[in-house]
Design a protein around this motif. Structure first.
Motif, PDB file in Angstrom:
ATOM      1  N   GLU A  67      -6.993 -10.783  -1.691  1.00 29.32           N
ATOM      2  CA  GLU A  67      -8.173 -10.249  -1.012  1.00 29.32           C
ATOM      3  C   GLU A  67      -9.164 -11.347  -0.639  1.00 29.32           C
ATOM      4  N   ARG A  68      -9.171 -12.447  -1.395  1.00 33.73           N
ATOM      5  CA  ARG A  68     -10.101 -13.543  -1.105  1.00 33.73           C
ATOM      6  C   ARG A  68      -9.557 -14.499  -0.050  1.00 33.73           C
ATOM      7  N   THR A  69      -8.257 -14.428   0.236  1.00 32.64           N
ATOM      8  CA  THR A  69      -7.644 -15.342   1.206  1.00 32.64           C
ATOM      9  C   THR A  69      -7.769 -14.763   2.607  1.00 32.64           C
ATOM     10  N   VAL A  70      -8.305 -15.537   3.520  1.00 28.68           N
ATOM     11  CA  VAL A  70      -8.443 -15.055   4.892  1.00 28.68           C
ATOM     12  C   VAL A  70      -7.060 -14.920   5.523  1.00 28.68           C
ATOM     13  N   GLY A  71      -6.948 -14.009   6.458  1.00 26.00           N
ATOM     14  CA  GLY A  71      -5.680 -13.836   7.165  1.00 26.00           C
ATOM     15  C   GLY A  71      -4.674 -12.968   6.442  1.00 26.00           C
ATOM     16  N   THR A  72      -5.105 -12.207   5.417  1.00 26.54           N
ATOM     17  CA  THR A  72      -4.187 -11.325   4.693  1.00 26.54           C
ATOM     18  C   THR A  72      -4.497  -9.872   5.015  1.00 26.54           C
ATOM     19  N   THR A  73      -3.479  -9.034   4.962  1.00 29.86           N
ATOM     20  CA  THR A  73      -3.667  -7.603   5.233  1.00 29.86           C
ATOM     21  C   THR A  73      -2.457  -6.840   4.693  1.00 29.86           C
ATOM     22  N   HIS A  74      -2.487  -5.515   4.857  1.00 33.66           N
ATOM     23  CA  HIS A  74      -1.379  -4.640   4.457  1.00 33.66           C
ATOM     24  C   HIS A  74      -1.015  -4.845   2.983  1.00 33.66           C
ATOM     25  N   LEU A  75      -2.014  -4.877   2.140  1.00 34.87           N
ATOM     26  CA  LEU A  75      -1.805  -5.074   0.705  1.00 34.87           C
ATOM     27  C   LEU A  75      -1.312  -3.780   0.057  1.00 34.87           C
ATOM     28  N   VAL A  76      -0.225  -3.888  -0.685  1.00 34.51           N
ATOM     29  CA  VAL A  76       0.364  -2.744  -1.392  1.00 34.51           C
ATOM     30  C   VAL A  76       0.644  -3.167  -2.830  1.00 34.51           C
ATOM     31  N   VAL A  77       0.267  -2.327  -3.783  1.00 39.01           N
ATOM     32  CA  VAL A  77       0.549  -2.591  -5.200  1.00 39.01           C
ATOM     33  C   VAL A  77       1.294  -1.392  -5.775  1.00 39.01           C
ATOM     34  N   LEU A  78       2.493  -1.639  -6.278  1.00 41.45           N
ATOM     35  CA  LEU A  78       3.304  -0.588  -6.906  1.00 41.45           C
ATOM     36  C   LEU A  78       3.411  -0.921  -8.392  1.00 41.45           C
ATOM     37  N   GLU A  79       2.587  -0.261  -9.183  1.00 44.54           N
ATOM     38  CA  GLU A  79       2.516  -0.567 -10.611  1.00 44.54           C
ATOM     39  C   GLU A  79       3.795  -0.144 -11.325  1.00 44.54           C
ATOM     40  N   GLY A  80       4.331  -1.084 -12.100  1.00 37.53           N
ATOM     41  CA  GLY A  80       5.512  -0.791 -12.911  1.00 37.53           C
ATOM     42  C   GLY A  80       6.787  -0.611 -12.125  1.00 37.53           C
ATOM     43  N   ALA A  81       6.806  -0.976 -10.827  1.00 40.45           N
ATOM     44  CA  ALA A  81       7.999  -0.755 -10.002  1.00 40.45           C
ATOM     45  C   ALA A  81       9.114  -1.741 -10.299  1.00 40.45           C
ATOM     46  N   ALA A  82       8.783  -2.920 -10.779  1.00 41.14           N
ATOM     47  CA  ALA A  82       9.796  -3.961 -11.005  1.00 41.14           C
ATOM     48  C   ALA A  82      10.444  -3.797 -12.375  1.00 41.14           C
TER      49      ALA A  82
END
Length: 323
Positions: free
Chosen positions: A21-36
């Motif tokens: 979130e702090r890095t410029v040029g990033t988007t489409h963030l998805v977090v899948l908790e416990g998926a791995a």
């Protein structure tokens, strides 16, 4: 744009998300908790502009994600998204100029390892060039240049020197030296066999060869062309414009020089052999020097962009908004 897929241990997920979130040029963030499951952790996905990718990957590695989880990077050929457009506009610089050092190190590692395939390509290319020098056939010389895989180890040496990776530089040097030694020995034997079959003879090497005599008569232009080819080759690798590498390959006379040295050795023409060896060394040296300086210049240039790649706390995300 690039797509990042990360497996983060549960205790690091918050830091990973904050960094994205702090890095410029990033988007489409998805977090899948416990998926791995292997390794166990959370799956974090995001898209990042190529200009910001190297900085983000370095920060991820500093968190230890590469050791305790995983980081995978994929090119996005098409992204229909207003958020992605805004993220690319937000990122400093241009995508074509961005250098992703992790990607460069990985690609040069693959191309600079002494393998059977690499050796076979270099030997075959040198044999084709041997036919070209005795026939004074420029087409065969160009074909041999295009087949030769020697730019991979040269790029590996440059990357290893600039990135201070001595093992990578040494591995590439071994691939280059052993590969050319094997190619010259094999081509010397090939020349003797062709002579026994009556297809080669000493007169073909001694007669005037206006199209290929430059191969064993190096001059200042040999080094100049090698320097320019080194710059073009590294620009091609760092910008992912691999098509330009073909032009780089056929602009330097590394493989033809090795071939002429081998044929000259088979006939005891030591003057031509040493001239060809000098041509070979001039080309290799010119490419390594200019390639390393080109990478060093890119490294210094992108270091000046470092401050622009981190978003100040509380600053709005340029990639936000309705898609």
């Amino acid at each position: 744009m690039l797509h990042l897929r990360m497996i983060a241990p549960h205790h690091l997920t918050g830091q990973v998300v904050e960094l994205i979130e702090r890095t410029v040029g990033t988007t489409h963030l998805v977090v899948l908790e416990g998926a791995a499951r292997d390794p166990e952790g959370d799956l974090v996905l995001c898209d990042v502009a190529r200009e910001s990718a190297d900085e983000l990957l370095q920060e991820m590695r500093s968190l230890g994600i590469g050791r305790s989880g995983s980081i995978a990077v994929e090119n996005i050929d098409l992204s229909i998204s207003t958020r992605a457009d805004r993220a690319e506009e937000e990122a400093p610089g241009e995508a074509a100029d961005a250098v992703i050092w992790e990607q460069l190190a990985e690609s040069t590692h693959e191309e600079s390892t002494l393998t059977i395939t690499y050796s076979a390509f270099l030997i075959v290319a040198t044999m084709i060039a041997a036919c070209g020098v005795v026939l004074d056939n420029a087409i065969l010389i160009v074909g041999a240049m295009a087949v030769g895989p020697e730019f991979g180890p040269l790029a590996g040496i440059c990357t290893g020197l600039v990135q201070r990776l001595p093992k990578a530089a040494w591995r590439s040097t071994i691939a280059l030296l052993v590969g050319f030694a094997a190619a010259i020995v094999a081509t010397t034997v090939f020349s003797l066999v062709m002579d026994a079959l009556g297809l080669f003879h000493p007169g073909m090497l001694d007669k005037p060869r206006p199209n290929t005599s430059f191969i064993w008569q190096p001059d200042p232009f040999s080094f100049v062309v090698a320097v320019l080819a080194g710059v073009a080759g590294m620009l091609s690798l760092t910008s992912a414009k691999s098509g330009a590498l073909v032009g780089v390959a056929i602009s330097v006379t590394t493989v033809p020089a090795g071939a002429n040295a081998a044929v000259a050795l088979s006939y005891g023409e030591f003057g031509q052999m040493w001239g060809s060896a000098e041509q070979l060394l001039l080309n290799l040296l010119g490419i390594i020097v200019s390639g390393s300086l080109t990478l060093l210049g890119w490294k210094l240039l992108w270091r000046t962009q470092h401050a622009r790649m981190i978003r100040p706390p509380g600053a709005p995300r340029g990639g936000s908004g309705d898609a």
